[in-house]
Design a protein around this motif. Structure first.
Motif, PDB file in Angstrom:
ATOM      1  N   ALA A 122     -30.022 -62.967 -10.468  1.00  0.00           N
ATOM      2  CA  ALA A 122     -31.459 -62.710 -10.553  1.00  0.00           C
ATOM      3  C   ALA A 122     -31.963 -61.974  -9.316  1.00  0.00           C
ATOM      4  N   ILE A 123     -31.464 -62.344  -8.141  1.00  0.00           N
ATOM      5  CA  ILE A 123     -31.881 -61.663  -6.912  1.00  0.00           C
ATOM      6  C   ILE A 123     -31.443 -60.201  -6.936  1.00  0.00           C
ATOM      7  N   ALA A 124     -30.180 -59.956  -7.313  1.00  0.00           N
ATOM      8  CA  ALA A 124     -29.686 -58.582  -7.352  1.00  0.00           C
ATOM      9  C   ALA A 124     -30.458 -57.740  -8.362  1.00  0.00           C
ATOM     10  N   LEU A 125     -30.794 -58.307  -9.509  1.00  0.00           N
ATOM     11  CA  LEU A 125     -31.570 -57.572 -10.506  1.00  0.00           C
ATOM     12  C   LEU A 125     -32.973 -57.256  -9.996  1.00  0.00           C
ATOM     13  N   THR A 126     -33.566 -58.177  -9.253  1.00  0.00           N
ATOM     14  CA  THR A 126     -34.902 -57.932  -8.706  1.00  0.00           C
ATOM     15  C   THR A 126     -34.871 -56.826  -7.664  1.00  0.00           C
ATOM     16  N   VAL A 127     -33.856 -56.845  -6.787  1.00  0.00           N
ATOM     17  CA  VAL A 127     -33.731 -55.784  -5.782  1.00  0.00           C
ATOM     18  C   VAL A 127     -33.523 -54.433  -6.466  1.00  0.00           C
ATOM     19  N   ALA A 128     -32.677 -54.411  -7.499  1.00  0.00           N
ATOM     20  CA  ALA A 128     -32.442 -53.159  -8.219  1.00  0.00           C
ATOM     21  C   ALA A 128     -33.723 -52.657  -8.877  1.00  0.00           C
ATOM     22  N   GLU A 129     -34.501 -53.570  -9.429  1.00  0.00           N
ATOM     23  CA  GLU A 129     -35.759 -53.159 -10.065  1.00  0.00           C
ATOM     24  C   GLU A 129     -36.737 -52.579  -9.045  1.00  0.00           C
ATOM     25  N   LEU A 130     -36.774 -53.180  -7.844  1.00  0.00           N
ATOM     26  CA  LEU A 130     -37.665 -52.655  -6.807  1.00  0.00           C
ATOM     27  C   LEU A 130     -37.274 -51.246  -6.381  1.00  0.00           C
ATOM     28  N   LEU A 131     -35.996 -50.902  -6.514  1.00  0.00           N
ATOM     29  CA  LEU A 131     -35.524 -49.575  -6.133  1.00  0.00           C
ATOM     30  C   LEU A 131     -35.360 -48.650  -7.328  1.00  0.00           C
ATOM     31  N   ARG A 177     -44.728 -59.226   1.223  1.00  0.00           N
ATOM     32  CA  ARG A 177     -44.891 -59.640  -0.176  1.00  0.00           C
ATOM     33  C   ARG A 177     -43.658 -60.416  -0.618  1.00  0.00           C
ATOM     34  N   LEU A 178     -43.852 -61.684  -0.973  1.00  0.00           N
ATOM     35  CA  LEU A 178     -42.752 -62.548  -1.379  1.00  0.00           C
ATOM     36  C   LEU A 178     -42.615 -62.495  -2.894  1.00  0.00           C
ATOM     37  N   VAL A 179     -41.427 -62.146  -3.381  1.00  0.00           N
ATOM     38  CA  VAL A 179     -41.151 -61.999  -4.806  1.00  0.00           C
ATOM     39  C   VAL A 179     -40.141 -63.075  -5.207  1.00  0.00           C
ATOM     40  N   TYR A 180     -40.480 -63.835  -6.253  1.00  0.00           N
ATOM     41  CA  TYR A 180     -39.581 -64.892  -6.741  1.00  0.00           C
ATOM     42  C   TYR A 180     -38.684 -64.338  -7.845  1.00  0.00           C
ATOM     43  N   ALA A 181     -37.385 -64.467  -7.654  1.00  0.00           N
ATOM     44  CA  ALA A 181     -36.399 -64.058  -8.656  1.00  0.00           C
ATOM     45  C   ALA A 181     -36.040 -65.284  -9.491  1.00  0.00           C
ATOM     46  N   ASP A 182     -36.541 -65.337 -10.707  1.00  0.00           N
ATOM     47  CA  ASP A 182     -36.370 -66.513 -11.561  1.00  0.00           C
ATOM     48  C   ASP A 182     -34.969 -66.518 -12.163  1.00  0.00           C
ATOM     49  N   PRO A 183     -34.145 -67.524 -11.861  1.00  0.00           N
ATOM     50  CA  PRO A 183     -32.796 -67.570 -12.448  1.00  0.00           C
ATOM     51  C   PRO A 183     -32.802 -67.700 -13.967  1.00  0.00           C
ATOM     52  N   GLU A 184     -33.881 -68.257 -14.543  1.00  0.00           N
ATOM     53  CA  GLU A 184     -33.925 -68.449 -15.987  1.00  0.00           C
ATOM     54  C   GLU A 184     -34.016 -67.131 -16.748  1.00  0.00           C
ATOM     55  N   THR A 185     -34.357 -66.050 -16.062  1.00  0.00           N
ATOM     56  CA  THR A 185     -34.397 -64.748 -16.732  1.00  0.00           C
ATOM     57  C   THR A 185     -33.004 -64.192 -16.996  1.00  0.00           C
ATOM     58  N   VAL A 186     -31.982 -64.784 -16.382  1.00  0.00           N
ATOM     59  CA  VAL A 186     -30.597 -64.354 -16.594  1.00  0.00           C
ATOM     60  C   VAL A 186     -30.001 -65.211 -17.705  1.00  0.00           C
ATOM     61  N   SER A 187     -29.590 -64.587 -18.782  1.00  0.00           N
ATOM     62  CA  SER A 187     -29.055 -65.317 -19.929  1.00  0.00           C
ATOM     63  C   SER A 187     -27.578 -65.661 -19.713  1.00  0.00           C
ATOM     64  N   LYS A 220     -26.595 -67.820 -11.586  1.00  0.00           N
ATOM     65  CA  LYS A 220     -27.753 -67.092 -12.095  1.00  0.00           C
ATOM     66  C   LYS A 220     -28.711 -66.707 -10.966  1.00  0.00           C
ATOM     67  N   GLU A 221     -28.806 -67.551  -9.940  1.00  0.00           N
ATOM     68  CA  GLU A 221     -29.695 -67.237  -8.822  1.00  0.00           C
ATOM     69  C   GLU A 221     -29.276 -65.937  -8.143  1.00  0.00           C
ATOM     70  N   ASN A 222     -27.955 -65.769  -7.923  1.00  0.00           N
ATOM     71  CA  ASN A 222     -27.468 -64.561  -7.270  1.00  0.00           C
ATOM     72  C   ASN A 222     -27.731 -63.326  -8.117  1.00  0.00           C
ATOM     73  N   CYS A 262     -39.914 -59.334   0.438  1.00  0.00           N
ATOM     74  CA  CYS A 262     -38.841 -60.327   0.542  1.00  0.00           C
ATOM     75  C   CYS A 262     -38.612 -60.943  -0.837  1.00  0.00           C
ATOM     76  N   VAL A 263     -37.351 -61.007  -1.251  1.00  0.00           N
ATOM     77  CA  VAL A 263     -36.962 -61.557  -2.552  1.00  0.00           C
ATOM     78  C   VAL A 263     -36.262 -62.883  -2.319  1.00  0.00           C
ATOM     79  N   THR A 264     -36.605 -63.889  -3.087  1.00  0.00           N
ATOM     80  CA  THR A 264     -35.988 -65.203  -2.938  1.00  0.00           C
ATOM     81  C   THR A 264     -35.833 -65.875  -4.290  1.00  0.00           C
ATOM     82  N   ALA A 265     -34.827 -66.738  -4.394  1.00  0.00           N
ATOM     83  CA  ALA A 265     -34.650 -67.611  -5.551  1.00  0.00           C
ATOM     84  C   ALA A 265     -34.869 -69.065  -5.175  1.00  0.00           C
ATOM     85  N   GLU A 266     -35.357 -69.312  -3.958  1.00  0.00           N
ATOM     86  CA  GLU A 266     -35.622 -70.667  -3.491  1.00  0.00           C
ATOM     87  C   GLU A 266     -36.918 -71.168  -4.113  1.00  0.00           C
ATOM     88  N   LYS A 267     -36.836 -72.284  -4.830  1.00  0.00           N
ATOM     89  CA  LYS A 267     -37.999 -72.832  -5.526  1.00  0.00           C
ATOM     90  C   LYS A 267     -38.597 -74.023  -4.796  1.00  0.00           C
TER      91      LYS A 267
END
Length: 570
Positions: free
Chosen positions: A218-227, A191-201, A214-216, A170-175
């Motif tokens: 970051a989540i899409a980038l994390t999902v893409a990385e997992l795949l 497995r809970l994965v945190y997508a950090d918005p600060e990683t998006v410039s 940035k939250e949106n 599960c991917v989330t940007a909720e802090k």
């Protein structure tokens, strides 16, 4: 009567068999899709669904997606889309079965689905029976649907967690509620994965031709990385993805009497926190400006939400608050008393749209901004229809002189980052100490330190010579002439230490009796020391020292003499 019972029994058996057959076919369709992503949360689900699908398409994965927001869409692998047909216009979670069947016909690598359930029990059924996602997305936890999910944010977080995949990711940007989500994920072996918005410039966010957060991304980038899709490829795919029809947008219109109007449709963010976040972003980017006017659309089945929109009026600081729909009193009464005189009731839901639009535009100035919040259904849709009939204001959209670059094929009518300054535009080449070919583009190349360090600053001549400490009250301190220049240590390596005039100034370091090769006998380890002189008070321009007594320096106590015995440890 027996015949009727037999007919009823046979009908039930037929329905049972048909249900089992349909379930087996549905599970078989799910098996044909190796990666299934279910997007859940309170705000931004449709945008995240499109971003995830675009990122995976950019990585070469055959991807099918389906959104459920303002306008439900089935998105084909080539990014074309079509509306989702609903019988009688009623949304039902059972439609997910047909979507999976259509998606399986493409033999896709991934399916990205937006969760359309609100009730916690239906969210769990949507996950366990209809989608069986391998990757879940829980974008955020906001205050909405409290009647169905619970009165507190913790309750809402636990309700949304019902869509987490068992044994999946599960991917989330909720802090703020991450600890609650972690507890629910542990209970499901997820497995809970945190997508950090600060990683998006900001530079990466600038590539979008429509508003997003940035939250949106970051989540899409994390999902893409997992795949297995790299960051650059995923971003390129997201840039080319078409935006959702309900995405945050700003349009420019020419109103009657030559008035110029900027209109922001923020209906999709219908909770207070998301509404404020969207409007603040528009103000920061200059997409809308002041004088700012707000339209609140009320619905009789969302009375609580009407009051929430009225309560945030002081945070928006508008010039006017126009209330449309019914009951308008639910929003006006929630506005604090000191702001209530700015509210204008434009009538109930039965009032003609052309009439209230004429009155609304009459309140506006020559150039103003209008932001629509609340609910889109009802009078909100009427507002959008009448605004769309106004002629567009294309004066600000004209390209600058000398611009010969064509707009990208996916460009929207308004580029939210078109007017944003480039933070590196003022430093094209380097002439200072950083002018090495590899560092010629650094932001300090022609900055205030371009020639020599501190060449133009307040320290150009001598320490603190030109700075704010050149005069009183620091001019009379012991450091006024040079840093720690006074005292017996002025010439020694410790000339800059603050003990220049301290009681230890007269003491010299004794030679080390234990140095290697030193044949001298070992001295007495506890010699009698003379009393040190009292400390000298420093200059005190404010008289603080006179008012505060200085404690006496502690006198050393005589120590007993112990003869040294060779061979004994010291």
């Amino acid at each position: 009567m027996l015949f009727l019972y037999c007919v009823l029994l046979v009908s039930c058996l037929i329905m049972l068999v048909a249900g089992i057959v349909e379930q087996r076919r549905h599970f078989a369709n799910l098996e044909r899709i190796p990666n299934r992503v279910l997007v859940n949360g309170i705000r931004g689900k449709s945008s995240i669904t499109r971003l995830c699908a675009g990122a995976l398409r950019g990585g070469g994965l055959t991807t099918v997606a389906k959104t459920t927001g303002t306008a439900a869409r089935f998105i084909h692998p080539d990014a074309t889309e079509e509306p989702v047909y609903r019988k009688f216009g009623i949304a039902n979670v059972v439609e997910q079965i047909g979507i999976v069947r259509r998606a399986a016909a493409y033999r896709p690598d991934a399916l990205v689905m937006e969760c359309m359930a609100v009730m916690p029990a239906l969210q769990e059924i949507n996950q366990s029976k209809l989608i069986q996602s391998t990757i879940g997305v829980l974008c955020n936890v906001r205050e909405d649907h409290v009647a169905e999910m619970g009165p507190t944010l913790d309750d809402i977080a636990r309700s949304l967690s019902r869509s987490m995949p068992y044994g999946g990711i599960c991917v989330t940007a909720e802090k703020e509620r991450f600890d609650v989500l972690q507890e629910e994920a542990d209970a499901r072996d997820c497995r809970l994965v945190y997508a950090d918005p600060e990683t998006v410039s900001d530079e990466e966010l600038r590539g979008f031709s429509w508003f997003t957060f940035k939250e949106n991304v970051a989540i899409a980038l994390t999902v893409a990385e997992l795949l297995g899709v790299d960051r650059a490829t995923a971003l390129k795919g997201m840039y080319e993805a078409p935006p959702d029809p309900g995405v945050l947008s700003v349009e420019r219109y020419l109103a009657p009497d030559g008035k110029r109007l900027r209109f922001a449709n923020v209906f999709a963010a219908n909770d207070p926190e998301s509404t404020l976040m969207n409007i603040n972003q528009l103000l920061d980017l200059g997409a809308v400006d002041r004088p700012l006017n707000v339209v609140i659309n009320c619905r009789p089945d969302r009375v609580e939400r009407n009051g929430q929109m009225g309560a945030i009026v002081p945070d928006l600081r508008p010039d006017r608050v126009f209330v449309i729909g019914h009951p308008a009193k639910s929003a006006i009464d929630a506005i604090p008393a000191e702001w209530r005189d700015r509210a204008v009731d434009l009538g109930g839901e039965q009032r003609d749209g052309e009439a209230f639009m004429h009155e609304l535009l009459g309140y506006l100035g020559e150039s103003s901004s209008l932001v629509a919040i609340g609910n889109i259904h009802g009078q909100g849709e009427v507002l959008l229809e009448h605004l769309a009939e106004l002629p567009p204001d294309e004066a600000e959209d004209a390209p600058p002189a000398g611009a010969d670059q064509p707009a990208p094929s996916f460009a929207r009518p308004f580029d939210p980052y078109a007017d944003a300054p480039d933070p590196y535009a003022a430093y094209p080449t380097g002439t200072g100490p950083h002018a090495h070919p590899e560092q010629a583009q650094t932001p300090y190349a022609q900055g205030p330190y371009g020639q020599t360090p501190y060449a133009q600053g307040p320290y150009a001549e001598a320490p603190y010579a030109q700075g704010p400490h050149a005069e009183a009250p620091y001019a009379q301190t012991p450091y006024a002439q040079a840093p720690y220049a006074q005292g017996p240590h002025a010439e020694a390596p410790y000339a800059q230490t603050p003990y220049a005039e301290a009681p230890h100034a007269q003491a010299a370091p004794a030679p080390d009796p234990y140095a290697y090769g030193n044949p001298q006998p070992h001295p007495d380890p506890h010699p009698r020391q003379p009393a040190p002189p009292p400390p000298q008070p420093a200059a005190d321009p404010y008289g603080i020292a006179a008012a505060t007594p200085v404690p006496a320096w502690p006198q050393p106590q005589p120590q007993p003499q112990y003869p040294y015995i060779p061979g004994e440890p010291r």
